[in-house]
Write an enzyme that holds these catalytic residues in place. Structure first.
Site, PDB file in Angstrom:
ATOM      1  N   ASP A 214     -21.374  -8.843  35.999  1.00 27.24           N
ATOM      2  CA  ASP A 214     -20.360  -9.659  35.722  1.00 27.24           C
ATOM      3  C   ASP A 214     -20.011  -9.929  34.120  1.00 27.24           C
ATOM      4  O   ASP A 214     -20.886  -9.621  33.545  1.00 27.24           O
ATOM      5  CB  ASP A 214     -20.486 -10.785  36.404  1.00 27.24           C
ATOM      6  CG  ASP A 214     -19.943 -12.057  36.023  1.00 27.24           C
ATOM      7  OD1 ASP A 214     -18.673 -12.077  36.408  1.00 27.24           O
ATOM      8  OD2 ASP A 214     -20.411 -13.029  35.761  1.00 27.24           O
TER       9      ASP A 214
ATOM     10  N   ASP B  58     -18.528 -13.072  32.366  1.00 28.58           N
ATOM     11  CA  ASP B  58     -18.617 -14.575  31.802  1.00 28.58           C
ATOM     12  C   ASP B  58     -19.879 -15.167  32.425  1.00 28.58           C
ATOM     13  O   ASP B  58     -20.109 -15.119  33.620  1.00 28.58           O
ATOM     14  CB  ASP B  58     -17.417 -15.480  32.187  1.00 28.58           C
ATOM     15  CG  ASP B  58     -16.224 -15.302  31.497  1.00 28.58           C
ATOM     16  OD1 ASP B  58     -15.935 -15.682  30.388  1.00 28.58           O
ATOM     17  OD2 ASP B  58     -15.473 -14.190  31.831  1.00 28.58           O
TER      18      ASP B  58
ATOM     19  N   ASP C 167     -23.727 -14.509  37.843  1.00 30.57           N
ATOM     20  CA  ASP C 167     -24.082 -15.816  37.589  1.00 30.57           C
ATOM     21  C   ASP C 167     -23.426 -16.834  38.262  1.00 30.57           C
ATOM     22  O   ASP C 167     -23.826 -18.001  38.540  1.00 30.57           O
ATOM     23  CB  ASP C 167     -23.584 -16.194  36.032  1.00 30.57           C
ATOM     24  CG  ASP C 167     -22.482 -16.447  35.774  1.00 30.57           C
ATOM     25  OD1 ASP C 167     -21.648 -15.868  36.087  1.00 30.57           O
ATOM     26  OD2 ASP C 167     -22.003 -17.576  35.368  1.00 30.57           O
TER      27      ASP C 167
END
Ligand code: MG
Length: 281
Positions: A55, A57, A232
């Site tokens: 991922d 961000d 996240d």
């Protein structure tokens, strides 16, 4: 950001002992990745191919109040560049951002970029379909209803849109959520709401999410590679669930997750990429 500015963590010692006792949503305990490195390192060394899904961000780069402010550390770019060139690793960056945006920020070749949670792939420009027209219409209506609310802004993402509320007072945020709920009640068969970090994203059902994207990609790859997924956010949980035999890593404060392992922040993600490189070199 220079490597020297990063906090250095002792790989043998996780920062938080709480991690060891947090129950995973999928069963078992969530462990800091360094705690299990002996077993993980063995799996990495013995894998003939690795499919590495990352991922952006909050994973490769730290979260910023505004998505435009996010900066990608040169030290992370360097290790990613080396991994992307490694014959045994196929690197994918899968983000909620538009594909071109995340490609421009990462700026590493030999990586497959997937935008809009895996919906946007390949080189062709997405078509302005009926779904696109409907979503643009819905976005304009929502934007008009939320106009002028303190700390609330709407981001157009072509086939979806995001309502950001990070800087909104609590009462304003609740009001905005009520407005969104009204729209969702009238369009339950066309759209769904996905909760992210200080954002609500409204998506058409044809954007199936990161779990479906990861499954589709792995089905097309030859040789049953070892999948690794690092993310996240709540949007990454579907991908963790889709990879029960993979190395799944949640980044951020410990909480219930479908991931098997845990890392504290994007600095530790960079360390993980370096350790991965060390194991397969
Ligand atoms: Mg993220």
């Amino acid at each position: 950001m220079a490597r020297g500015k990063h906090r250095t963590a002792n790989p043998a010692r996780p920062r938080s002992s709480r991690v060891s006792f947090l129950h995973r949503a999928g069963g078992g305990n969530l462990r800091h990745l360094w705690e299990n490195w002996t077993a993980v390192g063995r799996r990495l060394r013995t894998a003939t191919q690795i499919a590495l899904f990352l991922d952006f961000d909050g994973t490769l780069a730290p979260i910023c109040p505004h998505p435009e402010e996010v900066e990608f550390a040169p030290s992370t770019r360097r290790v990613l560049r080396r991994l992307a060139r490694h014959a045994g690793v196929k690197v994918f960056v899968i983000s909620g951002r538009r594909m071109a945006d995340v490609r421009r920020r990462v700026k590493v070749s030999h990586i497959t970029f997937l935008g809009l949670h895996g919906w946007e792939r390949g080189d062709g420009k997405p078509k302005e379909t009926e779904t696109y027209k409907f979503m643009q219409h819905l976005r304009r209506e929502v934007e008009a209803r939320l106009a002028g609310l303190e700390g609330i802004w709407v981001e157009d993402k072509f086939i979806s849109f995001v309502v950001h509320y990070r800087r909104a007072p609590t009462a304003v945020r609740r009001g905005a959520r009520t407005v969104l709920r009204e729209f969702l009640v009238t369009e339950p068969f066309k759209v769904r709401l996905m909760e992210g970090k200080k954002v609500w994203e409204i998506l058409p059902h044809e954007v199936k999410g990161k779990g479906a994207a990861v499954r589709e990609i792995l089905n097309k790859l030859n040789g049953r590679p070892l999948p690794i997924y690092v993310g996240d956010d709540t949007t990454d949980e579907a991908a963790f669930s889709a990879l029960p035999r993979g190395i799944t890593v949640r980044v951020g404060a410990p909480r219930r997750t479908q991931a098997r392992y845990h890392l504290c922040d994007s600095d530790e993600v960079r360390q993980f990429l370096e350790k991965l490189e060390g194991e397969i070199s």
